[in-house]
Design a protein around this motif. Structure first.
Motif, PDB file in Angstrom:
ATOM      1  N   GLU A  55       0.836  -1.201   0.000  1.00  0.00           N
ATOM      2  CA  GLU A  55       0.000   0.000   0.000  1.00  0.00           C
ATOM      3  C   GLU A  55       0.878   1.261   0.000  1.00  0.00           C
ATOM      4  OE1 GLU A  55      -3.764   1.229  -0.512  1.00  0.00           O
ATOM      5  OE2 GLU A  55      -3.259  -0.879  -0.131  1.00  0.00           O
ATOM      6  N   GLN A  56       0.558   2.194  -0.899  1.00  0.00           N
ATOM      7  CA  GLN A  56       1.202   3.511  -1.004  1.00  0.00           C
ATOM      8  C   GLN A  56       2.596   3.485  -1.643  1.00  0.00           C
ATOM      9  OE1 GLN A  56       0.607   4.717   3.110  1.00  0.00           O
ATOM     10  NE2 GLN A  56      -0.921   6.205   2.434  1.00  0.00           N
ATOM     11  N   SER A  57       3.084   2.309  -2.013  1.00  0.00           N
ATOM     12  CA  SER A  57       4.400   2.291  -2.672  1.00  0.00           C
ATOM     13  C   SER A  57       4.274   2.743  -4.123  1.00  0.00           C
ATOM     14  CB  SER A  57       5.000   0.886  -2.627  1.00  0.00           C
ATOM     15  OG  SER A  57       6.138   0.833  -3.476  1.00  0.00           O
ATOM     16  N   THR A  58       5.250   3.526  -4.574  1.00  0.00           N
ATOM     17  CA  THR A  58       5.257   4.044  -5.940  1.00  0.00           C
ATOM     18  C   THR A  58       6.248   3.286  -6.825  1.00  0.00           C
ATOM     19  OG1 THR A  58       6.854   5.710  -5.231  1.00  0.00           O
ATOM     20  CG2 THR A  58       4.548   6.365  -5.249  1.00  0.00           C
ATOM     21  N   VAL A  59       6.676   2.121  -6.356  1.00  0.00           N
ATOM     22  CA  VAL A  59       7.663   1.337  -7.111  1.00  0.00           C
ATOM     23  C   VAL A  59       6.986   0.540  -8.231  1.00  0.00           C
ATOM     24  CG1 VAL A  59       9.246  -0.639  -6.934  1.00  0.00           C
ATOM     25  CG2 VAL A  59       9.319   1.183  -5.219  1.00  0.00           C
ATOM     26  N   VAL A  60       7.632   0.525  -9.404  1.00  0.00           N
ATOM     27  CA  VAL A  60       7.129  -0.228 -10.548  1.00  0.00           C
ATOM     28  C   VAL A  60       7.410  -1.715 -10.316  1.00  0.00           C
ATOM     29  CG1 VAL A  60       7.389  -0.613 -13.032  1.00  0.00           C
ATOM     30  CG2 VAL A  60       7.533   1.712 -12.103  1.00  0.00           C
ATOM     31  N   THR A  61       6.372  -2.555 -10.439  1.00  0.00           N
ATOM     32  CA  THR A  61       6.572  -3.990 -10.223  1.00  0.00           C
ATOM     33  C   THR A  61       6.567  -4.787 -11.517  1.00  0.00           C
ATOM     34  OG1 THR A  61       4.211  -4.269  -9.841  1.00  0.00           O
ATOM     35  CG2 THR A  61       5.599  -3.978  -7.898  1.00  0.00           C
ATOM     36  N   ALA A  62       6.121  -4.186 -12.599  1.00  0.00           N
ATOM     37  CA  ALA A  62       6.214  -4.873 -13.894  1.00  0.00           C
ATOM     38  C   ALA A  62       6.206  -3.840 -15.008  1.00  0.00           C
ATOM     39  CB  ALA A  62       5.051  -5.842 -14.076  1.00  0.00           C
ATOM     40  N   MET A  63       6.992  -4.118 -16.041  1.00  0.00           N
ATOM     41  CA  MET A  63       6.911  -3.371 -17.299  1.00  0.00           C
ATOM     42  C   MET A  63       6.868  -4.434 -18.388  1.00  0.00           C
ATOM     43  SD  MET A  63       9.577  -0.188 -17.072  1.00  0.00           S
ATOM     44  CE  MET A  63      11.089  -1.150 -16.953  1.00  0.00           C
ATOM     45  N   THR A  64       5.922  -4.318 -19.300  1.00  0.00           N
ATOM     46  CA  THR A  64       5.823  -5.341 -20.332  1.00  0.00           C
ATOM     47  C   THR A  64       5.068  -4.818 -21.544  1.00  0.00           C
ATOM     48  OG1 THR A  64       5.147  -7.601 -20.790  1.00  0.00           O
ATOM     49  CG2 THR A  64       3.724  -6.323 -19.327  1.00  0.00           C
ATOM     50  N   ARG A  65       5.273  -5.502 -22.689  1.00  0.00           N
ATOM     51  CA  ARG A  65       4.648  -5.037 -23.924  1.00  0.00           C
ATOM     52  C   ARG A  65       4.134  -6.219 -24.720  1.00  0.00           C
ATOM     53  NH1 ARG A  65      10.134  -6.101 -23.593  1.00  0.00           N
ATOM     54  NH2 ARG A  65      11.129  -5.032 -25.322  1.00  0.00           N
ATOM     55  N   ASN A  66       3.018  -6.008 -25.416  1.00  0.00           N
ATOM     56  CA  ASN A  66       2.456  -7.076 -26.238  1.00  0.00           C
ATOM     57  C   ASN A  66       2.579  -6.774 -27.726  1.00  0.00           C
ATOM     58  OD1 ASN A  66       0.370  -5.240 -26.751  1.00  0.00           O
ATOM     59  ND2 ASN A  66      -0.847  -6.014 -25.036  1.00  0.00           N
ATOM     60  N   GLY A  67       3.394  -5.808 -28.084  1.00  0.00           N
ATOM     61  CA  GLY A  67       3.539  -5.433 -29.488  1.00  0.00           C
ATOM     62  C   GLY A  67       2.535  -4.384 -29.923  1.00  0.00           C
ATOM     63  N   THR A  68       1.531  -4.145 -29.076  1.00  0.00           N
ATOM     64  CA  THR A  68       0.531  -3.117 -29.346  1.00  0.00           C
ATOM     65  C   THR A  68       0.525  -2.104 -28.200  1.00  0.00           C
ATOM     66  OG1 THR A  68      -0.803  -4.767 -30.508  1.00  0.00           O
ATOM     67  CG2 THR A  68      -1.916  -2.710 -29.841  1.00  0.00           C
ATOM     68  N   ASP A  69       0.451  -2.597 -26.969  1.00  0.00           N
ATOM     69  CA  ASP A  69       0.447  -1.740 -25.785  1.00  0.00           C
ATOM     70  C   ASP A  69       1.668  -2.017 -24.915  1.00  0.00           C
ATOM     71  OD1 ASP A  69      -2.162  -0.788 -26.402  1.00  0.00           O
ATOM     72  OD2 ASP A  69      -3.008  -2.607 -25.499  1.00  0.00           O
ATOM     73  N   PHE A  70       2.116  -0.966 -24.247  1.00  0.00           N
ATOM     74  CA  PHE A  70       3.119  -1.085 -23.186  1.00  0.00           C
ATOM     75  C   PHE A  70       2.352  -0.976 -21.876  1.00  0.00           C
ATOM     76  CE2 PHE A  70       6.508  -0.178 -20.336  1.00  0.00           C
ATOM     77  CZ  PHE A  70       7.709  -0.425 -20.974  1.00  0.00           C
ATOM     78  N   GLY A  71       2.618  -1.848 -20.926  1.00  0.00           N
ATOM     79  CA  GLY A  71       1.893  -1.778 -19.661  1.00  0.00           C
ATOM     80  C   GLY A  71       2.825  -1.819 -18.471  1.00  0.00           C
ATOM     81  N   ILE A  72       2.443  -1.086 -17.424  1.00  0.00           N
ATOM     82  CA  ILE A  72       3.208  -1.163 -16.174  1.00  0.00           C
ATOM     83  C   ILE A  72       2.249  -1.423 -15.017  1.00  0.00           C
ATOM     84  CG2 ILE A  72       5.024   0.385 -16.995  1.00  0.00           C
ATOM     85  CD1 ILE A  72       3.833   2.575 -15.165  1.00  0.00           C
ATOM     86  N   ARG A  73       2.803  -1.985 -13.955  1.00  0.00           N
ATOM     87  CA  ARG A  73       2.077  -2.143 -12.703  1.00  0.00           C
ATOM     88  C   ARG A  73       2.870  -1.465 -11.604  1.00  0.00           C
ATOM     89  NH1 ARG A  73       0.662  -8.565 -12.282  1.00  0.00           N
ATOM     90  NH2 ARG A  73      -1.542  -8.476 -12.850  1.00  0.00           N
ATOM     91  N   ILE A  74       2.116  -0.915 -10.625  1.00  0.00           N
ATOM     92  CA  ILE A  74       2.722  -0.185  -9.513  1.00  0.00           C
ATOM     93  C   ILE A  74       2.361  -0.908  -8.225  1.00  0.00           C
ATOM     94  CG2 ILE A  74       2.877   2.081  -8.379  1.00  0.00           C
ATOM     95  CD1 ILE A  74       3.630   1.937 -11.431  1.00  0.00           C
ATOM     96  N   SER A  75       3.340  -1.028  -7.337  1.00  0.00           N
ATOM     97  CA  SER A  75       3.107  -1.805  -6.116  1.00  0.00           C
ATOM     98  C   SER A  75       1.872  -1.333  -5.352  1.00  0.00           C
ATOM     99  CB  SER A  75       4.337  -1.731  -5.209  1.00  0.00           C
ATOM    100  OG  SER A  75       4.116  -2.480  -4.047  1.00  0.00           O
ATOM    101  N   GLY A  76       1.736  -0.011  -5.182  1.00  0.00           N
ATOM    102  CA  GLY A  76       0.639   0.519  -4.383  1.00  0.00           C
ATOM    103  C   GLY A  76      -0.686   0.558  -5.112  1.00  0.00           C
ATOM    104  N   LEU A  77      -0.718   0.084  -6.353  1.00  0.00           N
ATOM    105  CA  LEU A  77      -1.951   0.126  -7.135  1.00  0.00           C
ATOM    106  C   LEU A  77      -2.375  -1.265  -7.566  1.00  0.00           C
ATOM    107  CD1 LEU A  77      -1.185   3.330  -9.213  1.00  0.00           C
ATOM    108  CD2 LEU A  77      -2.984   3.077  -7.496  1.00  0.00           C
ATOM    109  N   GLY A  78      -2.050  -2.250  -6.746  1.00  0.00           N
ATOM    110  CA  GLY A  78      -2.529  -3.606  -6.965  1.00  0.00           C
ATOM    111  C   GLY A  78      -2.093  -4.163  -8.312  1.00  0.00           C
ATOM    112  N   ASP A  79      -3.026  -4.842  -8.959  1.00  0.00           N
ATOM    113  CA  ASP A  79      -2.669  -5.527 -10.195  1.00  0.00           C
ATOM    114  C   ASP A  79      -3.210  -4.808 -11.421  1.00  0.00           C
ATOM    115  OD1 ASP A  79      -1.218  -7.410  -8.863  1.00  0.00           O
ATOM    116  OD2 ASP A  79      -2.914  -8.778  -8.594  1.00  0.00           O
ATOM    117  N   GLU A  80      -3.536  -3.527 -11.245  1.00  0.00           N
ATOM    118  CA  GLU A  80      -4.036  -2.759 -12.387  1.00  0.00           C
ATOM    119  C   GLU A  80      -2.897  -2.498 -13.385  1.00  0.00           C
ATOM    120  OE1 GLU A  80      -6.416   1.436 -13.213  1.00  0.00           O
ATOM    121  OE2 GLU A  80      -6.082   0.781 -11.156  1.00  0.00           O
TER     122      GLU A  80
END
Lengths: 68, 423, 493
Positions: free
Chosen positions: B252-277
């Motif tokens: 909760e409240q962490s601003t650290v990036v937990t994933a960066m990934t791409r599917n060839g169309t979109d680039f997506g990131i996840r943030i620790s404090g923002l669950g799995d969005e």
């Protein structure tokens, strides 16, 4: 290594120390001030500052509330 | 009313915790196991892919090519044409690897019968998976799908995978933290360049593999396959990255990036404090060098889960350890490479204590991307990457460097502001 | 008909990135259809074959380097192979991008200079507060050069600094001398036992330079910002620095330069002074209405403050005998780059019972709006003039147009100017002014100036004075003297 800003800020540092030795300066803004200090052999690091979030005011405001 | 004065210390504490978990990660390569035995959800006609969620109609050419190839490989379709028709009719169930503790390079397709590398993070107790690297040239991860591609996949499934599994069980697993530390001192950054780690791994694995494989010509074939593939370690580095980052999620409240990934169309990131969005934006085009006969006009936009290695401080973040890789975008000088790593230090919270860069006086690689720093400085992560042909079925055409799109980080920061009630 | 040529360099290894870079260069040659340098591994062999770059007779193994060119004709192919050989043998190029990377944030600068103790902040005012806050939280004292920082921001920063045991100097204060080091806009003055605490920069500069001219020196000079002694701010920075100076063995006497303080802070300041073991000069520019303890002396001009601070003020007394042309007009127009200097000039005029208007009026002076038939002192460094423009001390051209307007004004008998030199200031303000006067031609009014600076400053005060004198400018030894001379000239006229 976890860097300093993750620890508590430097509360309680002896700060009258500012007047007790040559200043060691971080210059944020006009480069000429850093150049002048460097010419006097003062330790100075110039920050190549630019407006936060590329000048986006909304994001900058948000950042200022979330910043360390 | 939100107490904004309390926010900064709370975020600082959350990020300290995130960084501690990240830096304590202790990944060990322990096994190779068929995917269906590791991921119960991975039934027939279910396909895991690289990047944030995407459906067939928005998939890029190489990912469609790989889908067709894997459908034939799995026996769901008789040929590529039939596979394509099935895909367009919605016969396949698509999910991101990331939703199942897995990652995959480039197209990153994972299906039930493929053997997966298993990396256990012994500090946190979790496991993560990745397919076995297929080698260079025409391969499924780059959208290749012809018979030679499928034959190789079958050999990995039937011979190499089980042999690697037995060998790893026999030797008790291979700790990856020290192996990567040595690889960095030998000029690898674990994304574009894995030649040292691939060699070190083979050296550790060969005795156990020799015990596990009775037939000498089979053994010889396996050793030759791994020994001729400079990128063999990439998939291991990726599973390692996933195993290290997964325990950092949901602080909760962490601003650290937990994933960066791409599917060839979109680039997506996840943030620790923002669950799995997922926070997504259109992927960018890599800049780089091309194989003979190909040019930027042939290139597919950025693709793959392999950016997990940048998320833990390797790849583009460790460029200073691998100056040769910097040559994909510039002159390849040591100073340029150091400059890229120095820029990444602007957007990260700490340094890895053991993964150090010799030429930087053993300074650790920059680790723990903070979205606040990315948005504030305007510096986005630098990612080293392979480049696939934009058409299905052709494969890799080059390699280079690409930037993560800033819009992902801005979206995530705004979402965090909303979540904390200060937007 | 194109030709395909292969050359095998047996046992030569080059990194694939280097090879791809050379390949790209070769492919760009006119007449080359495709070209590649690759280690002849089986995988690469297939790639070269698919690209139509293989000669069927070529033999090479995985340890060999294959140079392959397909070109329009043999001559182009040969010259391309030659070029490939040159590129492979070219020594690693030294490029010039190796300059040290500057940090982009205060945070990473702190990592480069871990024992830093001061942040000097001169970013636009809207951003200065955020940077100052980061600096405080990193344990740094802060000097805010920037203007246009809100009062609320100033209060919040100064309170945070006080809680952390740190100081915020400024905002809108460009001058400090710490342990002999001039910061931002400051002059090279000798070390000594006099400390200066000032509301703004030019007041500190003028007093420190006059003290130097009298043969004495400065321990520290600290600018606290023009609003520090208001009720809202509550003298937070002034009290911090007075406390530090009390414990500073190098300091024996303290000059406090201020606008008349808010009644609520007067007691705090006077109480502090009363309990102090040191002596003080308090310079309230424009007011003599303050009761001080015995260890403090009150003055109303910067010149008097300098004279009171030094043990022997003889060097400050002499006024030059000036032979002035009779002034045509009746009024003096002061065009200042330094706010405190503009205030001091008003004080001099008021002491001679001459009414004066200003955009920054001292007590007793009127607020200038548009009435020109008066003595008028304009501070061109005021926030209203500097938003989006350089400060006149950095770019003296900002003052050109008002100077020309004053010289052409039949009501104006004397134009009064300050020329401030030292670190941070324009490299040759006197030269700029002389050029302007030369272009403008003769005028009915006299131009009177003072030069705030020392001969040790980069611009060298003596040189600046002689440039001005050659341009026909009357140069007074101090700003207060310049104001006196302007009045005297009018009386002569």
């Amino acid at each position: 290594m976890v860097s300093d800003e993750n620890d508590s800020p430097a509360i309680g540092r002896v700060c009258a120390e500012l007047l007790q030795s040559r200043p060691r300066v971080i210059n944020v803004g006009l480069a000429v001030f850093a150049i002048d200090l460097d010419a006097q052999d003062v330790d100075v690091v110039h920050v190549d500052w630019r407006p936060p979030a590329g000048g986006d005011e909304d994001l900058a405001r948000l950042l200022s509330m979330l910043a360390d | 009313m939100v107490d904004t004065a309390a926010l900064a210390p709370a975020i600082r504490r959350a990020n300290s915790k995130a960084l501690e978990i990240l830096l304590q990660g202790d990944p060990v390569l322990i096994d190779v196991v068929p995917a269906k035995d590791l991921i119960p959800e991975l039934k027939e006609h279910t396909i895991l892919h690289a990047g944030p969620p995407i459906e067939w109609d928005r998939m890029c050419g190489p990912m469609r090519g790989a889908v067709a190839g894997v459908a034939v490989f799995e026996g769901w379709a008789r040929d590529l044409d039939e596979a394509g028709v099935q895909a367009s009719k919605g016969c396949f169930d698509f999910h991101p690897n990331h939703h199942f503790s897995a990652v995959g390079p480039m197209t990153g397709l994972t299906t039930c019968s493929q053997p997966l590398l298993v990396v256990e993070n012994r500090a946190a107790g979790n496991r993560a998976y990745c397919t076995v690297n297929e080698g260079l040239g025409k391969v499924m991860r780059f959208g290749g799908n012809d018979e030679s591609v499928r034959d190789r996949l079958a050999w990995i499934r039937d011979s190499l995978g089980p042999a690697l599994g037995s060998a790893l069980q026999c030797c008790g697993g291979i700790p990856l933290r020290p192996l990567v530390a040595r690889g960095l001192t030998m000029g690898d950054e674990m994304h574009q360049r894995n030649v040292a780690c691939s060699s070190l791994l083979l050296r550790e694995l060969a005795p156990a593999l020799a015990s596990a494989v009775a037939d000498h010509s089979d053994l010889s074939e396996m050793l030759a396959f791994m020994g001729s593939n400079d990128q063999f370690f990439l998939n291991i580095a990726m599973a390692m990255g996933k195993s290290i980052m997964d325990p950092v999620r949901n602080i909760e409240q962490s601003t650290v990036v937990t994933a960066m990934t791409r599917n060839g169309t979109d680039f997506g990131i996840r943030i620790s404090g923002l669950g799995d969005e997922w926070f997504t934006a259109p992927v960018e085009m890599p800049a780089g060098l091309y194989f003979p006969g190909f040019s930027a006009a042939d290139a597919n936009p950025d693709m793959g889960d392999s950016t997990i290695v940048e998320t833990i401080g390797l790849g583009g973040f460790a460029m200073a350890a691998a100056p040769a890789v910097a040559g994909f975008v510039g002159a390849g000088s040591v100073a340029e490479a150091a400059g890229i790593t120095a820029r990444m230090r602007e957007i990260t919270l700490g340094e890895h204590p053991e993964w150090t860069i010799v030429s930087e006086n053993y300074q650790g690689v920059p680790t723990g991307i903070d979205i606040r720093l990315v948005v504030e400085t305007g510096i986005v992560p630098t990612i080293n990457t392979g480049i696939a042909h934009r058409e299905p079925g052709i494969g890799q055409v080059g390699a280079g460097v690409v930037k993560a799109p800033m819009a992902c980080f801005e979206k995530a920061l705004r979402a965090l502001g909303e979540r904390l009630g200060i937007s | 008909m194109s030709v395909t040529v292969n050359i095998v360099r047996a046992g030569v290894f080059l990194d694939s990135v280097v090879l791809m870079q050379i390949s790209r260069e070769l492919t760009a040659i006119q007449g080359v259809e495709d070209a590649a340098l690759m280690m002849a591994t089986p995988a690469n062999w297939d790639i070269l074959s698919d690209a139509g770059l293989l000669d069927e007779d070529t033999m090479a193994g995985p340890g060999d380097l294959l140079v392959a060119v397909r070109a329009q004709d043999q001559a182009i192919a040969d010259s391309t192979l030659q070029r490939a050989a040159e590129l492979m043998e070219r020594p690693a190029q030294q490029n010039n991008t190796s300059q040290e990377l500057r940090p982009l944030t205060l945070r990473s600068a702190c990592r480069q200079l871990p024992d830093a103790n001061l942040a000097l902040i001169s970013v636009p005012g809207d951003f200065a507060g955020a940077e100052a806050r980061k600096a405080l939280r990193a344990g740094l004292n802060v000097m805010i050069f920037s203007d246009n920082v809100s009062l609320a921001e100033e209060i919040s920063l100064k309170r945070e600094a006080r809680d952390l045991g740190l100081i915020v100097m400024g905002p809108d204060c460009g001058t400090a001398i710490i342990d002999g080091v001039p910061l931002a806009f400051a002059n090279v003055v000798p070390r000594g036992d006099i400390a200066i605490v000032g509301a703004s920069g030019t007041g500190i500069q003028e007093v420190s330079c006059l003290i130097a001219r009298a043969g004495e020196g400065i321990s520290h000079a600290i600018g606290v910002g023009g609003r520090d002694l208001t009720e809202a701010v509550g003298a937070i920075s002034t009290l911090t620095v007075l406390d530090w100076l009390e414990r500073d063995v190098a300091t024996h006497h303290i000059v406090l330069i201020a606008k008349p303080p808010a009644p609520s802070v007067v007691d705090q300041i006077t109480d502090f002074i009363r309990s102090s073991s040191k002596s003080y000069t308090v310079c309230l520019v424009g007011s003599d209405d303050l009761a001080l303890p015995d260890n403090a002396k009150l003055t109303t001009t910067l010149k008097d403050a300098a004279a009171a601070a030094v043990k022997n003020s003889k060097g400050l007394e002499a006024l030059p005998v000036v032979q002035q042309a009779p002034a045509a007009g009746s009024y003096v127009r002061g065009l200042y780059s330094g706010g405190t200097l503009a205030a001091e000039a008003q004080v001099v005029f008021l002491s001679h019972r001459q009414p004066v208007l200003s955009n920054v009026p001292v007590p007793g002076a009127g607020l200038f709006t548009s009435e020109r038939a008066n003595h008028i002192m304009i501070d061109l460094g005021d926030d209203r003039f500097t938003r989006g423009r350089p400060h006149p001390m950095i770019d003296p051209a900002v003052r050109d147009e008002p100077i020309c307007a004053a010289l052409s004004d039949p009501d104006v008998g004397a134009v009064l100017l300050d020329v401030v030199i030292g670190f941070g200031a324009h490299p040759d303000p006197a030269g700029h002014l002389a050029g302007l006067l030369d272009r403008h031609g003769r005028s009915g009014s006299v131009v009177i100036a003072s030069v705030t600076g020392t001969d040790e400053d980069p611009q060298v005060r003596a040189k600046q004075v002689s440039v001005l004198e050659r341009a026909g400018v009357v140069v007074a030894p101090s700003n207060a003297d310049a104001a006196e001379l302007a009045l005297a000239g009018l009386k002569i006229g």
